[in-house]
Design an enzyme around this catalytic site. Structure first.
Site, PDB file in Angstrom:
ATOM      1  N   ASP A  61      25.367  47.045  28.270  1.00 36.57           N
ATOM      2  CA  ASP A  61      26.295  47.017  29.407  1.00 36.57           C
ATOM      3  C   ASP A  61      25.464  46.659  30.642  1.00 36.57           C
ATOM      4  OD1 ASP A  61      27.865  47.638  31.627  1.00 36.57           O
ATOM      5  OD2 ASP A  61      28.758  49.407  30.690  1.00 36.57           O
ATOM      6  N   VAL A  62      25.775  45.518  31.269  1.00 32.97           N
ATOM      7  CA  VAL A  62      24.919  45.050  32.370  1.00 32.97           C
ATOM      8  C   VAL A  62      25.062  45.900  33.635  1.00 32.97           C
ATOM      9  CG1 VAL A  62      24.874  42.661  31.539  1.00 32.97           C
ATOM     10  CG2 VAL A  62      26.608  43.348  33.226  1.00 32.97           C
ATOM     11  N   ASN A  88      25.886  35.628  33.209  1.00 35.57           N
ATOM     12  CA  ASN A  88      27.247  35.109  33.047  1.00 35.57           C
ATOM     13  C   ASN A  88      28.307  36.203  32.998  1.00 35.57           C
ATOM     14  OD1 ASN A  88      29.344  33.059  31.894  1.00 35.57           O
ATOM     15  ND2 ASN A  88      29.237  34.683  30.354  1.00 35.57           N
ATOM     16  N   TYR A 168      36.629  39.908  43.728  1.00 36.57           N
ATOM     17  CA  TYR A 168      35.948  38.845  42.975  1.00 36.57           C
ATOM     18  C   TYR A 168      35.288  37.846  43.921  1.00 36.57           C
ATOM     19  CZ  TYR A 168      35.507  35.265  39.265  1.00 36.57           C
ATOM     20  OH  TYR A 168      35.053  34.348  38.362  1.00 36.57           O
ATOM     21  N   LYS A 172      31.310  37.211  44.152  1.00 35.38           N
ATOM     22  CA  LYS A 172      30.708  35.900  43.871  1.00 35.38           C
ATOM     23  C   LYS A 172      29.998  35.332  45.101  1.00 35.38           C
ATOM     24  CE  LYS A 172      31.807  35.445  39.485  1.00 35.38           C
ATOM     25  NZ  LYS A 172      30.779  35.506  38.436  1.00 35.38           N
TER      26      LYS A 172
HETATM   27  N1  LIG Z   1      37.114  31.456  33.150  1.00 36.75           N
HETATM   28  C1  LIG Z   1      37.117  30.829  34.315  1.00 36.75           C
HETATM   29  O1  LIG Z   1      38.049  30.055  34.656  1.00 36.75           O
HETATM   30  C2  LIG Z   1      35.968  31.019  35.260  1.00 36.75           C
HETATM   31  C3  LIG Z   1      35.928  30.244  36.441  1.00 36.75           C
HETATM   32  C4  LIG Z   1      34.849  30.397  37.313  1.00 36.75           C
HETATM   33  C5  LIG Z   1      33.841  31.300  37.022  1.00 36.75           C
HETATM   34  N2  LIG Z   1      33.917  32.047  35.873  1.00 36.75           N
HETATM   35  C6  LIG Z   1      32.817  32.982  35.597  1.00 36.75           C
HETATM   36  O2  LIG Z   1      32.272  32.671  34.328  1.00 36.75           O
HETATM   37  C7  LIG Z   1      31.794  33.861  33.706  1.00 36.75           C
HETATM   38  C8  LIG Z   1      32.418  34.014  32.322  1.00 36.75           C
HETATM   39  O3  LIG Z   1      33.834  34.034  32.481  1.00 36.75           O
HETATM   40  P1  LIG Z   1      34.789  34.054  31.197  1.00 36.75           P
HETATM   41  O4  LIG Z   1      36.131  33.634  31.673  1.00 36.75           O
HETATM   42  O5  LIG Z   1      34.139  33.358  30.049  1.00 36.75           O
HETATM   43  O6  LIG Z   1      34.850  35.639  30.927  1.00 36.75           O
HETATM   44  P2  LIG Z   1      35.462  36.437  29.681  1.00 36.75           P
HETATM   45  O7  LIG Z   1      36.068  35.525  28.686  1.00 36.75           O
HETATM   46  O8  LIG Z   1      36.272  37.539  30.256  1.00 36.75           O
HETATM   47  O9  LIG Z   1      34.132  37.056  29.016  1.00 36.75           O
HETATM   48  C9  LIG Z   1      33.392  37.995  29.739  1.00 36.75           C
HETATM   49  C10 LIG Z   1      32.155  38.336  28.928  1.00 36.75           C
HETATM   50  O10 LIG Z   1      31.426  39.328  29.671  1.00 36.75           O
HETATM   51  C11 LIG Z   1      31.207  40.454  28.813  1.00 36.75           C
HETATM   52  N3  LIG Z   1      31.174  41.655  29.633  1.00 36.75           N
HETATM   53  C12 LIG Z   1      32.181  42.225  30.344  1.00 36.75           C
HETATM   54  N4  LIG Z   1      31.753  43.337  30.929  1.00 36.75           N
HETATM   55  C13 LIG Z   1      30.454  43.490  30.577  1.00 36.75           C
HETATM   56  C14 LIG Z   1      29.468  44.455  30.863  1.00 36.75           C
HETATM   57  N5  LIG Z   1      29.724  45.507  31.652  1.00 36.75           N
HETATM   58  N6  LIG Z   1      28.230  44.296  30.320  1.00 36.75           N
HETATM   59  C15 LIG Z   1      27.953  43.242  29.525  1.00 36.75           C
HETATM   60  N7  LIG Z   1      28.834  42.290  29.239  1.00 36.75           N
HETATM   61  C16 LIG Z   1      30.078  42.418  29.758  1.00 36.75           C
HETATM   62  C17 LIG Z   1      32.373  40.429  27.812  1.00 36.75           C
HETATM   63  O11 LIG Z   1      32.061  41.076  26.607  1.00 36.75           O
HETATM   64  P3  LIG Z   1      32.299  42.660  26.353  1.00 36.75           P
HETATM   65  O12 LIG Z   1      33.704  42.956  26.826  1.00 36.75           O
HETATM   66  O13 LIG Z   1      32.082  42.845  24.891  1.00 36.75           O
HETATM   67  O14 LIG Z   1      31.270  43.373  27.159  1.00 36.75           O
HETATM   68  C18 LIG Z   1      32.474  38.924  27.574  1.00 36.75           C
HETATM   69  O15 LIG Z   1      31.487  38.512  26.661  1.00 36.75           O
HETATM   70  C19 LIG Z   1      32.125  35.003  34.671  1.00 36.75           C
HETATM   71  O16 LIG Z   1      31.017  35.283  35.492  1.00 36.75           O
HETATM   72  C20 LIG Z   1      33.251  34.437  35.506  1.00 36.75           C
HETATM   73  O17 LIG Z   1      33.337  35.043  36.761  1.00 36.75           O
HETATM   74  C21 LIG Z   1      34.940  31.926  34.988  1.00 36.75           C
END
Ligand SMILES: NC(=O)c1ccc[n+]([C@@H]2O[C@H](COP(=O)([O-])OP(=O)(O)OC[C@H]3O[C@@H](n4cnc5c(N)ncnc54)[C@H](OP(=O)(O)O)[C@@H]3O)[C@@H](O)[C@H]2O)c1
Length: 269
Positions: A61-62, A88, A168, A172
């Site tokens: 857990d980060v 990430n 958020y 960011k």
């Molecule tokens: N999706 C978009 O459109 C978008 C756009 C711009 C930026 N981003 C950024 O890109 C990144 C990834 O986004 P995503 O949409 O792929 O997210 P996601 O599908 O919700 O996946 C989030 C990941 O983070 C892990 N996570 C959550 N809480 C955690 C914790 N406390 N410790 C360790 N790991 C944790 C989750 O796994 P577990 O639940 O198993 O821990 C999962 O692997 C994020 O930083 C997000 O802000 C996303």
């Protein structure tokens, strides 16, 4: 790279992080994947193995300082020297600062819904404090080993502000500030620090949300009309930027925006 250096990807059990881990493994990094759910991490490692790619899961857990210390201890004991850390892990709980709803018929006044404090804290904890803890651990590992290295923080183009995104966007914006600060602090040790800032990612999360809600689908379609390139970015587009950040030796403190030219801060449909 021939797996002589380790790349750590946090939040690698699904979504963007899982895609980044596979691209880095394909590029020859010894790739350590981290998230909280060990089973999901193991499933992604199996996906990689099916493609001939090796991922090395270490659940953590980060937001937990001791867990992050244990993560870097394991990397130091079991993996080649850390060369790349991709911060990430992130998540978003959308709320306006004070939501205003029409009162029930016959009821007077305005129905106000203040932004819940716990949603603020959870988002800041995950997106900002998590990035701080893992970035601190990665810089420590590189400095202890006396090697160069790269830290890539995943931000978002909404860091400039966006509707219903107080926590958020603040987190960011903080991630981008940390990126510039660490670049200044660590450059003399050969450690580069960049952010990759995606717009909306055309991935599983977007597709399932738009499929589940016609209202959300209409909102996203209206937003896309205002994006200059009229396309969202893909996980592969973001991975291209991470690989650029990892390999371009003259770049540090840079925020790489991968967003089709920009997304609007507010859309009314
Ligand atoms: N999706 C978009 O459109 C978008 C756009 C711009 C930026 N981003 C950024 O890109 C990144 C990834 O986004 P995503 O949409 O792929 O997210 P996601 O599908 O919700 O996946 C989030 C990941 O983070 C892990 N996570 C959550 N809480 C955690 C914790 N406390 N410790 C360790 N790991 C944790 C989750 O796994 P577990 O639940 O198993 O821990 C999962 O692997 C994020 O930083 C997000 O802000 C996303």
């Amino acid at each position: 790279m021939s797996e002589t250096r380790t790349a750590l990807v946090t939040g690698a059990s699904r979504g963007l992080g899982a895609a980044l881990a596979l691209r880095l493994a394909a590029a020859g990094w010894h790739t350590v994947t981290c998230a909280r759910d060990p089973q999901a991490l193991a499933a992604r490692a199996a996906d990689g193995a099916a493609q001939g790619l090796r991922l090395h899961p270490v659940p953590a857990d980060v937001t937990d300082e001791e867990a992050v210390t244990r993560l870097f201890d394991r990397i130091a004991q079991e993996a080649p020297p850390l060369g790349l850390c991709v911060n990430n892990a992130g998540g978003n709980y959308a709320h306006t600062l004070v939501g205003r709803r029409s009162p029930a018929p016959g009821a007077g006044g305005v129905d106000l819904r203040p932004h819940p404090l716990d949603a603020w804290r959870r988002t800041i904890d995950l997106c900002l404090t998590g990035t701080f803890l893992v970035g601190r651990g990665a810089a420590g590992a590189m400095l202890r080993a006396g090697t160069d290295g790269v830290i890539v923080n995943i931000s978002s183009t909404v860091s400039r502000g966006a509707y219903a995104q107080s926590a958020y966007t603040a987190a960011k914006a903080g991630v981008e500030a940390l990126t510039r600060t660490w670049a200044v602090e660590l450059g003399d040790a050969g450690i580069r620090v960049l952010a990759v800032s995606p717009g909306v990612i055309d991935g599983d999360a977007l597709r399932s949300r738009t499929a589940a809600s016609p209202r959300h689908a209409a909102y996203m379609a209206a937003m896309l009309e205002q994006v200059p390139l009229r396309r969202w970015c893909t996980e592969d587009d973001v991975a291209d930027a991470v690989l650029l950040a990892a390999t371009n030796r003259a770049m540090t403190g840079t925020i790489l925006e991968v967003d089709g030219g920009g997304i609007p801060a507010r859309v009314v449909v």
